[in-house]
Design a protein around this motif. Structure first.
Motif, PDB file in Angstrom:
ATOM      1  N   ARG B  38       0.815  -1.190   0.000  1.00  5.04           N
ATOM      2  CA  ARG B  38       0.000   0.000   0.000  1.00  5.04           C
ATOM      3  C   ARG B  38       0.862   1.258   0.000  1.00  5.04           C
ATOM      4  NH1 ARG B  38      -4.852   1.357   4.145  1.00  5.04           N
ATOM      5  NH2 ARG B  38      -6.440   1.630   2.584  1.00  5.04           N
ATOM      6  N   LEU B  39       0.434   2.231  -0.736  1.00  4.48           N
ATOM      7  CA  LEU B  39       1.227   3.437  -0.851  1.00  4.48           C
ATOM      8  C   LEU B  39       0.785   4.451   0.198  1.00  4.48           C
ATOM      9  CD1 LEU B  39       1.013   3.756  -4.719  1.00  4.48           C
ATOM     10  CD2 LEU B  39       2.800   2.669  -3.373  1.00  4.48           C
ATOM     11  N   THR B  40       1.604   4.649   1.184  1.00  2.00           N
ATOM     12  CA  THR B  40       1.304   5.673   2.174  1.00  2.00           C
ATOM     13  C   THR B  40       2.558   6.493   2.393  1.00  2.00           C
ATOM     14  OG1 THR B  40       2.058   4.535   4.166  1.00  2.00           O
ATOM     15  CG2 THR B  40      -0.121   3.955   3.355  1.00  2.00           C
ATOM     16  N   GLY B  41       2.395   7.575   3.072  1.00  4.56           N
ATOM     17  CA  GLY B  41       3.558   8.382   3.405  1.00  4.56           C
ATOM     18  C   GLY B  41       4.046   8.117   4.809  1.00  4.56           C
ATOM     19  N   ASN B  42       3.592   7.021   5.398  1.00  4.91           N
ATOM     20  CA  ASN B  42       3.898   6.777   6.800  1.00  4.91           C
ATOM     21  C   ASN B  42       5.376   6.591   7.098  1.00  4.91           C
ATOM     22  OD1 ASN B  42       1.281   6.967   7.552  1.00  4.91           O
ATOM     23  ND2 ASN B  42       0.951   4.809   7.988  1.00  4.91           N
ATOM     24  N   SER B  43       6.145   6.218   6.091  1.00  8.65           N
ATOM     25  CA  SER B  43       7.545   5.886   6.377  1.00  8.65           C
ATOM     26  C   SER B  43       8.383   7.128   6.680  1.00  8.65           C
ATOM     27  CB  SER B  43       8.143   5.126   5.195  1.00  8.65           C
ATOM     28  OG  SER B  43       8.030   5.902   4.029  1.00  8.65           O
ATOM     29  N   ILE B  44       7.860   8.304   6.409  1.00 10.86           N
ATOM     30  CA  ILE B  44       8.634   9.515   6.688  1.00 10.86           C
ATOM     31  C   ILE B  44       8.374   9.951   8.133  1.00 10.86           C
ATOM     32  CG2 ILE B  44       9.079  11.891   6.003  1.00 10.86           C
ATOM     33  CD1 ILE B  44       7.882  11.229   3.306  1.00 10.86           C
ATOM     34  N   PRO B  45       9.429  10.165   8.902  1.00 12.18           N
ATOM     35  CA  PRO B  45       9.229  10.647  10.275  1.00 12.18           C
ATOM     36  C   PRO B  45       8.406  11.942  10.283  1.00 12.18           C
ATOM     37  CG  PRO B  45      11.508   9.995   9.944  1.00 12.18           C
ATOM     38  CD  PRO B  45      10.842   9.964   8.589  1.00 12.18           C
TER      39      PRO B  45
END
Lengths: 491, 676
Positions: B38-45
């Protein structure tokens, strides 16, 4: 020479023409010795099938006698396998038997009844809609027909053909039985005239030809518009891909259209099959099956097209909806009147409520529903007989085609999805043990119960696919992986 | 060679063009392949996303947007439940939000399905309305656009219309029924050529010709894709402003999931309800004509104009029927859909805002998930019998009943908070004012639909006021039955807590939970089948190989164990008091890390005051309204949104800040190569 059936059809179709179709087919399929492509045909009845409709006397006796109606009364813990059973004596399977008066071929020795399969993932109630064939909820995956036809990728004009009937003659499409992929419905064409236009428009002469031509005009316009848009697009390569894909898809469809035109030339297999098996074209005959107000007339028209499509090389996979999915509430006035019920008095829901859980066969409602199932099985059986007349690869087309008759909803109206009775016909050269047998699995709750997913796995294996976990059953719900050894062994 | 802007993107973000990691020639990229995750932006602090370097100029990448199914249906003026529902333009499942655009196009299967529905509503364009009765129901759409009679020549079936007449018709069709923007001369010419060829067929009726012409128009790329590329001069930073028309489209589509100027069918209902007096300006100009006018006169580039347009669109309190929902209810026993329109609450948010909350919170899943067993289990209604069970089930999906369902009930709760627009997130996470179902007509066979809200007696007063109730044992949308059931498992002692906790980690804290390693038997033990869910989960997941990931989920899920899998309040949990206590672990907000909570109500209230949770909420809003995951380069916009929100906790202020930001208004010029 690496000849394929399709190339042979095309080669012959483009040639000098063949005067007599039957000899042509005999020659065609005989020349393909050693080669075959598997075919799958699913007949799906709406709103449940009582298991006892498919119980022959010998099987029923083994299960406990005439008071056994369904899984609830099964007590065995390992699968029961019976050979040489009189399937034609089951209430709704008379159509499998010999009918010398009509010269019908005996299909009992090409059939097997399967009882006891469960499918809780599909649900129950009136219809489990797309869940029945996809074995998922919420459009989470392809239905079995889409999975197999996509995986096989035989390059036929249509990967799968989906047609059917419902009580409303004007209704054109059913969107609740088949799924192409996750979140993508594969519609079932309920209007035989519409089906004719799509599948046989290329061989049509009348209105079907006009619809076929209109579709081509639309595609030609669209492909040109897509080409212009792609060429003029000045944005990024990523976004240009979207237009590229649209253009390529349209181009493929245009090419298929032209391919169908080529395949449909007089003398081709498709042309001859359409001449032999179709009841004319829509609007051509006075008693027009395509537009008949009677459900079974329209079902016959759809079945004729399936026959012609399979033999004519349009597809190797077909689904026939007998008022399945959203169309579950069908009525059968033409049958009801035969059993003393007032014409148009009842819809399917009322019939089922009147018949209760199906344990009172003497009720008029029970007789109507049993006959509806019988007639639909009869329609399927007659397709099978026509395929049995066509030699193929050391056997017949029937030997390379597996027919499955099942419900979209398990064992009854307001089903609990605990038992999904099924009839298998044909497919012996695919490995199916359809030699006049019945197989009854232990009831749902037993460790040895098996599921519809196992039967669908079996279809996959028979088609050469490594399919062991079809559908979306979570590990806690899936009883066993793989195919059903009681019904199939590798060829 | 690929455009450098595509190569430039930050791989860490898994942004929505990640399918181009291998930048081989264009035609070799197979867009049919699903993205691996799934494409989310969660990986960026999160802290990096709110660190704005002053004077940084921002923009987004230019793109093509394929129209979405419901947008197509509304633009065509078709109801839910009609064939237009089968237009197969659905977002990829790997997209967190339906507004994402990556890889969304049309392949062969989609086109085949589309062709099956493409005629739907084309008859609206086949003739003029009945001028005598004024009944708009038969040809509601064409009346909207042809009231001046300028197309009378086209509908005169005694003669073939001349080229001028055909072009007037195709222009009107393109601009008011397909493109919703000025048509390019080439588009008019090509469609007119096609139309003339159709009209010249002696064997074809005028209606049949119109059906072909409308279908052809609906297959044109401009009908299926809209651009967000920008128009005009490129600034020194390599950015280009959205064209006026693109901006009008972008705003209306994101706010209300339809095109500006799309034909209004409000008056179809109003004619039945109010007669000719029901006609409105919308009847002629279409929906959101103010955006169209602002695009035509250029004023839409003024941020103050945008703000005014957004504010008049986004939310309102409505007394009377909810005509804005006219196309949204299909399959009701009443063909007009009026009962549900009247029973929806008085708080309206635009459909884009409604869908944002539905997709962020994920509660619409309740409609399609597998049926849950023994829905009353462990609640005080557990022995109440089938009537209570059926009442619950009919809160989900029985279209024959006119009362609005769980999804709309939660929509109403959220809409009220958005309309009131103060401390929105805190109110969302703490409210106990719920919109509950009433039992009114004989069609509503199951009277205990409010039991799930702990309301024993059916509400029999058919007013909106009566449906607003302060309910016990609830606090916030995460304790709403719709949310709980949507994130609940099939049985009451299944691991619903794990799923709910995972959802909280990912959507309240914007953090990822690692995927399940291969070979792990992630199933509860059958031997514990008679124990509580909490006991079963603890006994299984506190093993060393599991606890590493489960400590990210379980503590956030246990508080919901005061409710069963379907959202009923538990009265007894396998012989013990229901236990929702938990200690929150590994929480990125220091204020919450290690904190003890009593239950989900307590936990949600603590979330309500967390600045960290607020920032995650801002990120989710950004994703939906911009249509892609956030990136570090968006930090200034995110900070701008936060500043707007912090004034008074206004969701609308925050959205206005986003929709007037450079991220929304500007695109990197794709001809300039690498983006800054």
């Amino acid at each position: 020479m690496n000849i394929t059936r399709r190339s042979l059809i095309k080669a012959l179709g483009a040639g000098a023409g063949v005067a007599l179709f039957a000899p042509f087919l005999t020659q065609l399929h005989a020349e393909m010795s050693g080669q075959h492509t598997p075919r799958v045909v699913l007949f799906v009845e709406g709103n449940g099938i009582w298991p006892w409709l498919m119980m022959d006397p010998m099987t029923r006796a083994q299960l406990g006698g005439e008071q056994v109606f369904s899984y609830k009364q099964y007590t065995h813990n390992t699968p029961i396998e019976l050979d040489g059973v009189p399937l034609e004596q089951a209430t709704s399977l008379a159509a499998l038997g010999v009918d010398p008066g009509q010269g019908l071929r005996d299909l009992v020795k090409h059939s097997a009844v399967v009882l006891g399969l469960s499918s809780k993932i599909a649900g129950g109630s009136h219809s489990s809609m797309t869940h029945a064939l996809s074995l998922t909820r919420a459009l989470e995956g392809p239905s079995i027909d889409a999975y197999i036809s996509t995986q096989l990728d035989l390059g036929l004009p249509f990967a799968a053909m989906r047609v059917g009937v419902c009580s409303t003659p004007s209704k054109k499409l059913n969107y609740s039985l088949c799924t192409q992929s996750k979140k993508s419905i594969a519609p079932v064409i309920l209007d035989p005239s519409e089906a004719f236009n799509i599948y046989f428009g290329s061989v049509a002469q009348g209105a079907g030809q006009a619809a076929f031509t209109k579709r081509k005009e639309l595609l030609d316009f669209s492909v040109e518009q897509a080409r212009k848009a792609r060429d003029q697009f000045s944005g990024s390569s990523t976004e240009r891909l979207k237009l590229e894909r649209y253009f390529e898809s349209l181009e493929t469809m245009v090419n298929r259209h032209e391919e169908l035109v080529e395949l449909a030339k007089p003398g081709s297999a498709l042309f001859e099959a359409s001449q032999m098996y179709l009841s004319g074209e829509p609007g051509e005959l006075t008693d027009d099956l395509y537009t008949s107000p009677f459900l079974f007339d329209r079902l016959q028209a759809q079945a004729d097209m399936v026959t012609a499509a399979l033999i004519g090389g349009l597809t190797n996979c077909a689904v026939v909806s007998c008022a399945a999915g959203e169309d579950w509430n069908a009525a059968y006035p033409e049958i009801q009147v035969l059993h003393g019920m007032q014409r148009n008095a009842s819809a399917h829901d009322d019939l089922r409520h009147g018949a209760g859980t199906g344990t009172r066969p003497e009720l008029a409602e029970s007789k109507v529903l049993a006959e509806a199932t019988s007639r639909q099985i009869g329609v399927m059986a007659n397709i099978a007989r026509k395929l049995a007349d066509v030699p193929e690869a050391g056997g017949t087309m029937l030997d390379h085609t597996i027919f499955v008759y099942m419900s979209d909803n398990g064992e009854m109206h307001h089903s609990t999805a605990s038992e999904w009775p099924m009839l298998l016909v044909g497919g012996q050269r695919l490995g199916f043990k359809t030699t006049g047998r019945s197989v009854v699995y232990p009831k749902q709750g037993s460790d040895n119960n098996r599921q519809v997913s196992n039967l669908f796995n079996t279809l996959g294996h028979a088609c050469g696919l490594d399919l062991d976990e079809f559908g979306g059953e979570p590990p806690t719900q899936r009883i066993a992986r793989g195919p059903l050894s009681e019904l199939w062994s590798p060829v | 060679m690929p455009d450098m802007e595509d190569v430039q993107q930050d791989q860490d973000t898994r942004a929505d063009t990640s399918d181009l990691e291998d930048m081989s020639p264009v035609v070799q990229v197979d867009m049919s392949d699903p993205a691996p995750e799934r494409l989310t932006g969660n990986s960026i602090p999160q802290s990096e996303l709110f660190t704005c370097t002053p004077d940084t100029l921002t923009a987004s990448r230019g793109r093509l947007r394929r129209v979405e199914r419901d947008e197509w249906r509304r633009n065509a003026g078709r109801w839910s439940g009609t064939a237009a529902d089968n237009v197969p333009f659905l977002a990829s499942s790997d997209h967190q939000y339906s507004s994402y655009t990556a890889r969304e196009t049309l392949d062969e299967a989609i086109i085949e399905l589309y062709l099956g529905s493409i005629h739907d509503g084309s008859s609206y364009w086949a003739s003029l309305p009945d001028g005598r009765s004024g009944n708009p129901s038969a040809h509601a759409q064409i009346m909207t656009t042809t009231h001046s009679g300028e197309l009378a020549c086209f509908f005169d079936t005694t003669q073939v219309p001349d080229r001028d007449c055909v072009e007037r018709y195709t222009t009107k069709l393109l601009e008011r029924g397909v493109l919703y923007r000025p048509a390019h001369p080439d588009e008019v010419r090509d469609l007119s050529d096609f139309a003339q060829a159709q009209l010249a067929k002696p064997e074809q009726s005028r209606d049949e010709s119109v059906e072909m012409i409308v279908s052809a128009a609906r297959m044109m790329p401009g009908a299926l894709f809209r651009t967000e590329s920008g128009d005009g001069e490129v600034d020194d930073a390599g950015r280009i402003h959205l064209s006026d028309q693109e901006l009008a489209h972008s705003l209306v589509y994101v706010l209300d999931k339809r095109a500006p100027g799309s034909l209004s069918v409000h008056r179809h209902f109003r004619w039945h309800e109010e007669g000719a007096s029901g006609y409105t300006a919308d009847s002629v100009e279409g929906h959101h004509a103010a955006f169209t006018r602002a695009a035509e006169d250029g004023s839409i580039r003024d941020p103050e104009v945008i703000e005014a347009l957004v504010r008049q669109t986004i939310a309102a309190k409505i007394e009377g029927p909810r005509y804005d929902l006219a196309l949204e209810f299909g399959g009701t026993r009443s063909s007009s859909g009026m009962p549900k329109m009247n029973r929806a609450s008085e708080y309206k948010v635009s459909l884009g805002v409604r869908d944002f909350f539905r997709e962020w919170l994920g509660y619409e899943a309740i409609r399609t998930k597998p049926g849950q067993a023994d829905v009353l289990a462990t609640s005080r209604f557990r022995d109440a019998g089938n009537r209570y069970r059926q009442s619950y089930v009919n809160n989900i999906s029985d279209a024959r009943e006119d009362e609005i369902k769980f999804v709309e009930q939660l929509d109403s709760v959220i809409a009220r908070i958005v309309v009131e627009d103060e401390d929105v997130l805190a109110n969302l996470l703490t409210t106990s004012t719920f919109y509950v179902p009433a039992w009114i007509t004989t069609f509503d066979a199951h009277r205990w639909k409010a039991a799930v809200y702990e309301i024993d007696e059916p509400i029999t007063e058919d007013t909106r006021e009566a449906r607003w109730q302060t309910v016990p044992m609830r606090g916030g949308v995460l304790t709403h039955p719709a949310w709980l059931a949507a994130h609940g498992h099939p049985n009451e002692n299944d691991p619903s807590a794990v799923e709910r906790g995972k959802w909280v980690r990912e959507n309240i804290f914007c953090q990822d939970v690692p995927g399940l390693p291969e070979g792990v038997d992630a199933m509860l033990d059958p031997e514990t089948i008679n124990e509580s869910a909490r006991t079963r989960i603890q006994s299984k997941t506190e093993e060393a190989e599991c606890v590493g990931c489960h400590k990210l989920m379980n503590p956030l899920g246990y508080p919901f164990e005061i409710y069963n899998h379907t959202g009923f309040v538990r009265e007894v949990d396998h012989g013990a008091e229901p236990d929702g206590s938990s200690v929150l672990l590994d929480i990125p907000d220091p204020m919450l890390d290690g904190v003890e909570v009593r239950d989900a109500i307590d936990m949600s209230a603590k979330f309500a005051s967390s600045p960290y949770v607020k920032r995650c909420f801002i990120r989710q809003t950004f994703r939906y309204f911009v249509g892609r995951p956030e990136e570090r380069a968006d930090a200034c916009t995110l900070q701008r949104m936060e500043a707007a929100y912090d004034e008074k906790g206004s969701f609308i202020d925050m959205v206005v800040a986003l929709l007037t930001s450079d991220t929304f208004l500007y695109r990197w010029d794709s001809t300039q190569g690498e983006q800054p």
